[in-house]
Design a protein around this motif. Structure first.
Motif, mmCIF file in Angstrom:
data_model
loop_
_atom_site.group_PDB
_atom_site.id
_atom_site.type_symbol
_atom_site.label_atom_id
_atom_site.label_comp_id
_atom_site.label_asym_id
_atom_site.label_seq_id
_atom_site.Cartn_x
_atom_site.Cartn_y
_atom_site.Cartn_z
ATOM 1 N N SER A 170 0.837 -1.203 0.000
ATOM 2 C CA SER A 170 0.000 0.000 0.000
ATOM 3 C C SER A 170 0.868 1.247 0.000
ATOM 4 O O SER A 170 1.620 1.496 0.939
ATOM 5 N N ALA A 171 0.725 2.051 -1.056
ATOM 6 C CA ALA A 171 1.493 3.294 -1.136
ATOM 7 C C ALA A 171 1.003 4.296 -0.105
ATOM 8 O O ALA A 171 1.762 5.149 0.359
ATOM 9 N N GLN A 172 -0.276 4.171 0.256
ATOM 10 C CA GLN A 172 -0.800 5.108 1.258
ATOM 11 C C GLN A 172 -0.170 4.826 2.621
ATOM 12 O O GLN A 172 0.236 5.749 3.329
ATOM 13 N N VAL A 173 -0.078 3.543 2.991
ATOM 14 C CA VAL A 173 0.546 3.189 4.266
ATOM 15 C C VAL A 173 2.030 3.573 4.237
ATOM 16 O O VAL A 173 2.540 4.237 5.149
ATOM 17 N N VAL A 345 -11.910 -2.827 -0.383
ATOM 18 C CA VAL A 345 -11.875 -1.715 0.586
ATOM 19 C C VAL A 345 -11.498 -0.393 -0.084
ATOM 20 O O VAL A 345 -10.898 0.482 0.527
ATOM 21 N N LYS A 346 -11.849 -0.252 -1.351
ATOM 22 C CA LYS A 346 -11.638 1.029 -2.037
ATOM 23 C C LYS A 346 -12.882 1.917 -1.844
ATOM 24 O O LYS A 346 -13.654 1.679 -0.931
ATOM 25 N N GLU A 347 -13.093 2.908 -2.709
ATOM 26 C CA GLU A 347 -14.207 3.845 -2.550
ATOM 27 C C GLU A 347 -15.541 3.088 -2.463
ATOM 28 O O GLU A 347 -16.490 3.538 -1.831
HETATM 29 C C1 S3P Z 1 -2.766 5.755 -3.811
HETATM 30 C C2 S3P Z 1 -2.526 4.449 -3.487
HETATM 31 C C3 S3P Z 1 -3.438 3.340 -3.790
HETATM 32 C C4 S3P Z 1 -4.526 3.743 -4.760
HETATM 33 C C5 S3P Z 1 -5.079 5.091 -4.477
HETATM 34 C C6 S3P Z 1 -3.998 6.154 -4.518
HETATM 35 C C7 S3P Z 1 -1.772 6.774 -3.471
HETATM 36 O O1 S3P Z 1 -4.042 2.898 -2.593
HETATM 37 O O2 S3P Z 1 -5.566 2.786 -4.781
HETATM 38 O O3 S3P Z 1 -6.088 5.455 -5.414
HETATM 39 O O4 S3P Z 1 -1.814 7.891 -4.036
HETATM 40 O O5 S3P Z 1 -0.903 6.496 -2.641
HETATM 41 P P1 S3P Z 1 -3.274 1.883 -1.598
HETATM 42 O O6 S3P Z 1 -1.969 2.452 -1.329
HETATM 43 O O7 S3P Z 1 -4.125 1.813 -0.364
HETATM 44 O O8 S3P Z 1 -3.246 0.578 -2.336
#
Ligand code: S3P
Length: 432
Positions: A170-173, A345-347
């Motif tokens: 996960s790039a967000q984590v 678990v997306k939008e």
């Molecule tokens: C994103 C990471 C992805 C992606 C989201 C944008 C980001 O989510 O689905 O639309 O910009 O870091 P995850 O990191 O939770 O997979």
């Protein structure tokens, strides 16, 4: 609630310039806010998600000139320049906005509260809350911190570096922990099971932060200053381009050029999958902008065949699976998508919502716990589709409608503005 009406297209043609990359837009305004001086951002996405992030930055005491346009100037005040917000920060529909800002706030010496809309408040937050607590932030939320709203008392100077080995790519984590890690004493390391998008790593380097990448492991030493580079040029979003790419792949007679698209290899899974399906896609005029690879993408119609989508390509195509399932609906044979449980678990639960909407058009779809099986056909039936409050479901079904037998209606289509303002206009310009 607005409806979008789509008629069958005779070919998707010409040239299009699409809005800026959502992931890079979020990061540009956040990182510029803690840089030592001014940053100009060109090509900033004016979708609701990224506007909410820019508004949050303003609420943290940073001047952002040009809000509402794609040209911003952010007056960064350095690592310790943010101030306690006077009110709750509302990130709307955006998981990226909430999770990245939570990471940034975990390092601050003040109190803040993050909330979002009814969909974002259902999405999992434990994945960031647990490691950010280990780094010294006090975080409370609904359901023991698993759901927003989240209340954060940052660790400030007491922020601790951690070595984190996460269960999901996960790039967000990763980005949340690296942002908090900027405030820690020591080196924060994040290891992922496979590589997620690396815009944070690239933009840290662009701002002069020393960040180490070894395979799927990323490390950053705390207390490094971000040095403004003047201008960040944001390319068009490959996730938005994916809708136009698939449109040109499924409508006979199409020949489309999509200009200036970000083609970071951690995002190009959609090109790899479509190419494996036999699509006619070429990348032209490759170049680099603000540390990100960019190209023009040319797509011409060619009949697709089924494929298997699984493994390491999944995180590189995660947001494009809904529209890839539309491509599969027109391909010869049965396409299998696996290892994509994150879609739930997306939008919206994108496995359930895509399966339900595609079924309305006469496509044979089988839901799997972590994906779908889709058997293609030559033409789909026009249908009345629901967005489920999810921009990518609304746009995916609009694209399917271009190659349907008759009219398709997308109900509650205004959600498209979260990531792709101008979608309808650009589609009408190239498809009719
Ligand atoms: C994103 C990471 C992805 C992606 C989201 C944008 C980001 O989510 O689905 O639309 O910009 O870091 P995850 O990191 O939770 O997979």
């Amino acid at each position: 609630m607005s409806d979008l009406v789509i008629k069958p297209s005779g070919g998707v043609k010409g040239e299009v310039v699409l809005p800026g990359d959502k992931s890079i837009s979020h990061r540009s305004v956040l990182f510029a806010s803690i840089a030592d001086g001014d940053t100009t951002i060109n090509g900033f996405l004016t979708g609701e998600d990224t506007l909410n992030t820019a508004r949050a930055v303003q609420s943290l005491g940073i001047t952002v000139d040009g809000l509402g346009s794609s040209h911003l100037v952010v007056r960064g005040k350095g690592l310790d320049g943010l101030s306690e917000p006077a009110s709750v920060l509302d990130l709307g529909n955006s998981g990226t906005g909430m999770r990245l800002i939570a990471g940034l706030l975990a390092g601050q010496d003040f109190f803040s509260i993050l909330t979002g809309d009814q969909y974002l408040r259902k999405r999992p937050m434990a994945r960031i809350v647990e490691p950010l607590r280990m780094m010294g932030a006090a975080i409370e939320g609904r359901s023991g911190g698993r759901l927003a709203p989240l209340a954060i008392r940052g660790g400030g100077r007491r922020t601790k570096a951690i070595d984190f080995n996460g269960p999901v790519a996960s790039a967000q984590v990763k980005s949340a922990l690296l942002l908090a890690g900027l405030y820690a004493d020591g080196v924060t390391t994040v290891q992922e099971p496979s590589k997620s998008r690396d815009h944070t790593e690239r933009m840290f380097s662009f701002f002069g932060v020393d960040i180490r990448v070894e395979g799927t492991k990323v490390s950053v030493k705390g207390r490094q200053a971000l040095r403004p580079k003047g201008v960040v040029e944001i390319p068009a979003d490959i996730s938005s381009a994916a809708f136009f790419m698939v449109a040109a792949c499924i409508v006979p007679g199409s020949d489309l050029l999509i200009r200036n698209v970000g083609v970071n290899p951690t995002r190009t899974g959609v090109i790899d999958v479509l190419s494996a399906m036999g699509a006619d896609i070429a990348l032209e005029s490759r170049r680099e902008q603000a540390g990100e690879p960019v190209a023009d993408i040319r797509v011409r119609y060619r009949k697709l065949r089924a494929t298997e989508v699984s493994g390491e390509v999944i995180p590189r195509a995660i947001d494009e699976i809904p529209v890839l399932s539309v491509a599969a609906a027109f391909a010869e044979g049965t396409t299998v998508i696996r290892d994509a449980a994150e879609l739930r678990v997306k939008e919206s639960d994108r496995i359930a919502t895509m399966a339900a909407e595609l079924a309305k058009t006469g496509v044979l779809v089988r839901e799997l716990p972590d994906g779908m099986e889709i058997t293609g056909r030559d033409r789909l039936k026009g249908a009345v589709c629901e967005s489920h409050g999810d921009h990518r479901i609304a746009m995916s079904m609009a694209i399917a409608g271009l190659a349907a037998d008759n009219e398709t209606v997308i109900r509650d289509a205004a959600w498209i503005d979260t990531s792709f303002p101008g979608f309808e206009r650009l589609l009408r310009q190239s498809a009719y």
